[in-house]
Design a protein around this motif. Structure first.
Motif, PDB file in Angstrom:
ATOM      1  N   GLU A  44     -75.491 -52.660 -29.023  1.00 30.18           N
ATOM      2  CA  GLU A  44     -74.357 -53.001 -28.158  1.00 30.18           C
ATOM      3  C   GLU A  44     -74.420 -52.188 -26.859  1.00 30.18           C
ATOM      4  OE1 GLU A  44     -71.149 -55.210 -27.154  1.00 30.18           O
ATOM      5  OE2 GLU A  44     -72.127 -55.393 -29.085  1.00 30.18           O
ATOM      6  N   LYS A  45     -74.981 -50.978 -26.923  1.00 30.57           N
ATOM      7  CA  LYS A  45     -75.121 -50.148 -25.725  1.00 30.57           C
ATOM      8  C   LYS A  45     -76.150 -50.742 -24.759  1.00 30.57           C
ATOM      9  CE  LYS A  45     -73.955 -46.056 -28.371  1.00 30.57           C
ATOM     10  NZ  LYS A  45     -74.470 -44.872 -29.025  1.00 30.57           N
ATOM     11  N   ASP A  46     -77.131 -51.466 -25.309  1.00 27.98           N
ATOM     12  CA  ASP A  46     -78.159 -52.080 -24.469  1.00 27.98           C
ATOM     13  C   ASP A  46     -77.640 -53.285 -23.694  1.00 27.98           C
ATOM     14  OD1 ASP A  46     -79.962 -50.235 -25.393  1.00 27.98           O
ATOM     15  OD2 ASP A  46     -80.729 -51.544 -26.989  1.00 27.98           O
ATOM     16  N   VAL A  47     -76.507 -53.834 -24.117  1.00 30.96           N
ATOM     17  CA  VAL A  47     -75.965 -55.031 -23.478  1.00 30.96           C
ATOM     18  C   VAL A  47     -75.711 -54.776 -21.992  1.00 30.96           C
ATOM     19  CG1 VAL A  47     -73.984 -56.585 -23.404  1.00 30.96           C
ATOM     20  CG2 VAL A  47     -75.018 -55.982 -25.583  1.00 30.96           C
ATOM     21  N   GLU A  48     -75.130 -53.641 -21.666  1.00 35.44           N
ATOM     22  CA  GLU A  48     -74.847 -53.330 -20.259  1.00 35.44           C
ATOM     23  C   GLU A  48     -76.128 -53.244 -19.440  1.00 35.44           C
ATOM     24  OE1 GLU A  48     -72.292 -53.226 -18.115  1.00 35.44           O
ATOM     25  OE2 GLU A  48     -71.269 -54.124 -19.830  1.00 35.44           O
ATOM     26  N   GLN A  49     -77.157 -52.658 -20.003  1.00 38.44           N
ATOM     27  CA  GLN A  49     -78.436 -52.552 -19.306  1.00 38.44           C
ATOM     28  C   GLN A  49     -79.035 -53.941 -19.075  1.00 38.44           C
ATOM     29  OE1 GLN A  49     -81.310 -50.229 -21.412  1.00 38.44           O
ATOM     30  NE2 GLN A  49     -82.804 -50.321 -19.769  1.00 38.44           N
ATOM     31  N   ILE A  50     -78.955 -54.810 -20.075  1.00 39.08           N
ATOM     32  CA  ILE A  50     -79.466 -56.181 -19.940  1.00 39.08           C
ATOM     33  C   ILE A  50     -78.678 -56.928 -18.878  1.00 39.08           C
ATOM     34  CG2 ILE A  50     -79.687 -58.394 -21.128  1.00 39.08           C
ATOM     35  CD1 ILE A  50     -80.220 -56.759 -23.716  1.00 39.08           C
ATOM     36  N   ARG A  51     -77.361 -56.766 -18.873  1.00 40.56           N
ATOM     37  CA  ARG A  51     -76.522 -57.455 -17.874  1.00 40.56           C
ATOM     38  C   ARG A  51     -76.814 -56.963 -16.460  1.00 40.56           C
ATOM     39  NH1 ARG A  51     -71.004 -57.610 -21.388  1.00 40.56           N
ATOM     40  NH2 ARG A  51     -71.608 -59.388 -22.674  1.00 40.56           N
ATOM     41  N   ARG A  52     -77.046 -55.652 -16.301  1.00 38.89           N
ATOM     42  CA  ARG A  52     -77.387 -55.131 -14.969  1.00 38.89           C
ATOM     43  C   ARG A  52     -78.706 -55.707 -14.483  1.00 38.89           C
ATOM     44  NH1 ARG A  52     -77.785 -49.628 -16.062  1.00 38.89           N
ATOM     45  NH2 ARG A  52     -76.283 -49.632 -17.721  1.00 38.89           N
ATOM     46  N   ALA A  53     -79.696 -55.797 -15.363  1.00 34.04           N
ATOM     47  CA  ALA A  53     -80.987 -56.384 -14.996  1.00 34.04           C
ATOM     48  C   ALA A  53     -80.827 -57.858 -14.646  1.00 34.04           C
ATOM     49  CB  ALA A  53     -81.984 -56.224 -16.135  1.00 34.04           C
ATOM     50  N   ARG A  54     -79.957 -58.569 -15.363  1.00 35.86           N
ATOM     51  CA  ARG A  54     -79.712 -59.990 -15.082  1.00 35.86           C
ATOM     52  C   ARG A  54     -79.083 -60.157 -13.702  1.00 35.86           C
ATOM     53  NH1 ARG A  54     -75.535 -63.067 -18.785  1.00 35.86           N
ATOM     54  NH2 ARG A  54     -74.075 -62.191 -17.309  1.00 35.86           N
ATOM     55  N   LYS A  55     -78.148 -59.274 -13.350  1.00 37.52           N
ATOM     56  CA  LYS A  55     -77.486 -59.354 -12.036  1.00 37.52           C
ATOM     57  C   LYS A  55     -78.488 -59.223 -10.898  1.00 37.52           C
ATOM     58  CE  LYS A  55     -72.976 -59.411 -12.878  1.00 37.52           C
ATOM     59  NZ  LYS A  55     -72.286 -60.646 -12.746  1.00 37.52           N
ATOM     60  N   ILE A  56     -79.498 -58.372 -11.093  1.00 33.01           N
ATOM     61  CA  ILE A  56     -80.501 -58.159 -10.055  1.00 33.01           C
ATOM     62  C   ILE A  56     -81.337 -59.413  -9.856  1.00 33.01           C
ATOM     63  CG2 ILE A  56     -82.606 -56.872  -9.493  1.00 33.01           C
ATOM     64  CD1 ILE A  56     -81.304 -54.474 -10.948  1.00 33.01           C
ATOM     65  N   HIS A  57     -81.690 -60.096 -10.949  1.00 34.28           N
ATOM     66  CA  HIS A  57     -82.607 -61.228 -10.878  1.00 34.28           C
ATOM     67  C   HIS A  57     -81.937 -62.569 -10.623  1.00 34.28           C
ATOM     68  CE1 HIS A  57     -86.081 -58.885 -11.874  1.00 34.28           C
ATOM     69  NE2 HIS A  57     -85.442 -58.361 -12.905  1.00 34.28           N
ATOM     70  N   GLU A  58     -80.660 -62.694 -10.941  1.00 35.40           N
ATOM     71  CA  GLU A  58     -80.042 -64.009 -10.805  1.00 35.40           C
ATOM     72  C   GLU A  58     -79.543 -64.257  -9.388  1.00 35.40           C
ATOM     73  OE1 GLU A  58     -75.433 -63.298 -12.236  1.00 35.40           O
ATOM     74  OE2 GLU A  58     -76.810 -64.365 -13.543  1.00 35.40           O
ATOM     75  N   ILE A  59     -79.391 -65.509  -9.084  1.00 35.02           N
ATOM     76  CA  ILE A  59     -78.878 -65.910  -7.779  1.00 35.02           C
ATOM     77  C   ILE A  59     -77.369 -65.693  -7.806  1.00 35.02           C
ATOM     78  CG2 ILE A  59     -78.628 -67.866  -6.238  1.00 35.02           C
ATOM     79  CD1 ILE A  59     -81.275 -68.921  -7.485  1.00 35.02           C
ATOM     80  N   GLN A  60     -76.861 -64.959  -6.829  1.00 43.31           N
ATOM     81  CA  GLN A  60     -75.488 -64.476  -6.891  1.00 43.31           C
ATOM     82  C   GLN A  60     -74.430 -65.534  -6.586  1.00 43.31           C
ATOM     83  OE1 GLN A  60     -74.765 -61.484  -8.018  1.00 43.31           O
ATOM     84  NE2 GLN A  60     -76.911 -60.982  -8.242  1.00 43.31           N
ATOM     85  N   THR A  61     -74.641 -66.344  -5.536  1.00 39.33           N
ATOM     86  CA  THR A  61     -73.585 -67.254  -5.112  1.00 39.33           C
ATOM     87  C   THR A  61     -74.076 -68.695  -5.082  1.00 39.33           C
ATOM     88  OG1 THR A  61     -74.162 -67.050  -2.780  1.00 39.33           O
ATOM     89  CG2 THR A  61     -72.578 -65.461  -3.645  1.00 39.33           C
ATOM     90  N   ILE A  62     -73.124 -69.601  -5.060  1.00 41.64           N
ATOM     91  CA  ILE A  62     -73.465 -71.020  -4.986  1.00 41.64           C
ATOM     92  C   ILE A  62     -74.109 -71.328  -3.632  1.00 41.64           C
ATOM     93  CG2 ILE A  62     -72.472 -73.341  -4.916  1.00 41.64           C
ATOM     94  CD1 ILE A  62     -70.471 -72.435  -7.003  1.00 41.64           C
ATOM     95  N   GLU A  63     -73.661 -70.677  -2.578  1.00 42.27           N
ATOM     96  CA  GLU A  63     -74.243 -70.906  -1.251  1.00 42.27           C
ATOM     97  C   GLU A  63     -75.720 -70.522  -1.238  1.00 42.27           C
ATOM     98  OE1 GLU A  63     -71.358 -69.027  -1.594  1.00 42.27           O
ATOM     99  OE2 GLU A  63     -70.016 -70.687  -1.075  1.00 42.27           O
TER     100      GLU A  63
END
Length: 148
Positions: A44-63
Motif C-alpha cells: 500500500e505504501k508503494d501506491v503513492e510512488q506508482i501514482r507519482r510515476a504515472r503523473k509524470i508519464h501521463e498526459i495532464q490535460t485534455i488540451e
C-alpha cells in the motif's frame, strides 16, 4: 483477490489503483505479466510512488491530449514488413512496431501500451488503429503496411 495495478489495464483501471478481481485473473494473467502486484500493507505504501510515476508519464490535460491527437492524425505512417507473394505477413504487426513507425514518421513519441489494434494486422494495405491519449481523447492513426 485485492491487487495493486502497476500498469494501465483497459476496463480495469490505471497504474496505482487498488482493485478486486477474480483470483484466477490475477494469478494467471495480471501478476505474471507484471500488470499488477498482490495487495499487502507494505505494498500500500508503494501506491503513492506508482501514482507519482504515472503523473509524470501521463498526459495532464485534455488540451494537451487534443494537440497530440492533431499531430498523430496528421502524420502519414508507413510500416515496411516482410511478406509473402499473396500479401500475407510473416507474423503480425505489434503495437511496438506501430509506436516505432509513428516516431520514425516524425510523429510524437507514443507509449506502445496506449495503442489499440482492433484485430491483429496480418496483411499488407491500409489499416486504422486507435491511440488512447487521455480517458476522454483517442486518436485514429492510419497505417499503411508495405512489403519490405
Amino acid at each position: 483477490m485485492k491487487i495493486i495495478l502497476t500498469h494501465e489495464v483497459s476496463g480495469l483501471g490505471a497504474a496505482g489503483d487498488v482493485v478486486d478481481v477474480k483470483d484466477g485473473y490475477a494469478r494467471n494473467y495480471l501478476i505474471p505479466r507484471n500488470f499488477a502486484i498482490r495487495w499487502t500493507k507494505g505494498g500500500e505504501k508503494d501506491v503513492e510512488q506508482i501514482r507519482r510515476a504515472r503523473k509524470i508519464h501521463e498526459i495532464q490535460t485534455i488540451e494537451q491530449a487534443n494537440a497530440i491527437k492533431a499531430q498523430l492524425e496528421g502524420v502519414k505512417v508507413r510500416l515496411a514488413v516482410r511478406s509473402g507473394e499473396s500479401g500475407r505477413l510473416f507474423g503480425s504487426v505489434t503495437p511496438a512496431d506501430v509506436a516505432s513507425a509513428i516516431k520514425a514518421s516524425g510523429g510524437p513519441e507514443v507509449d506502445k501500451r496506449r495503442i489499440e489494434l482492433g484485430s491483429p494486422i496480418k496483411t499488407l494495405g491500409a489499416h486504422e488503429t486507435s491511440v488512447r491519449l487521455h480517458p476522454e481523447v483517442a486518436a485514429k492513426v492510419n497505417i499503411e503496411v508495405i512489403s519490405a
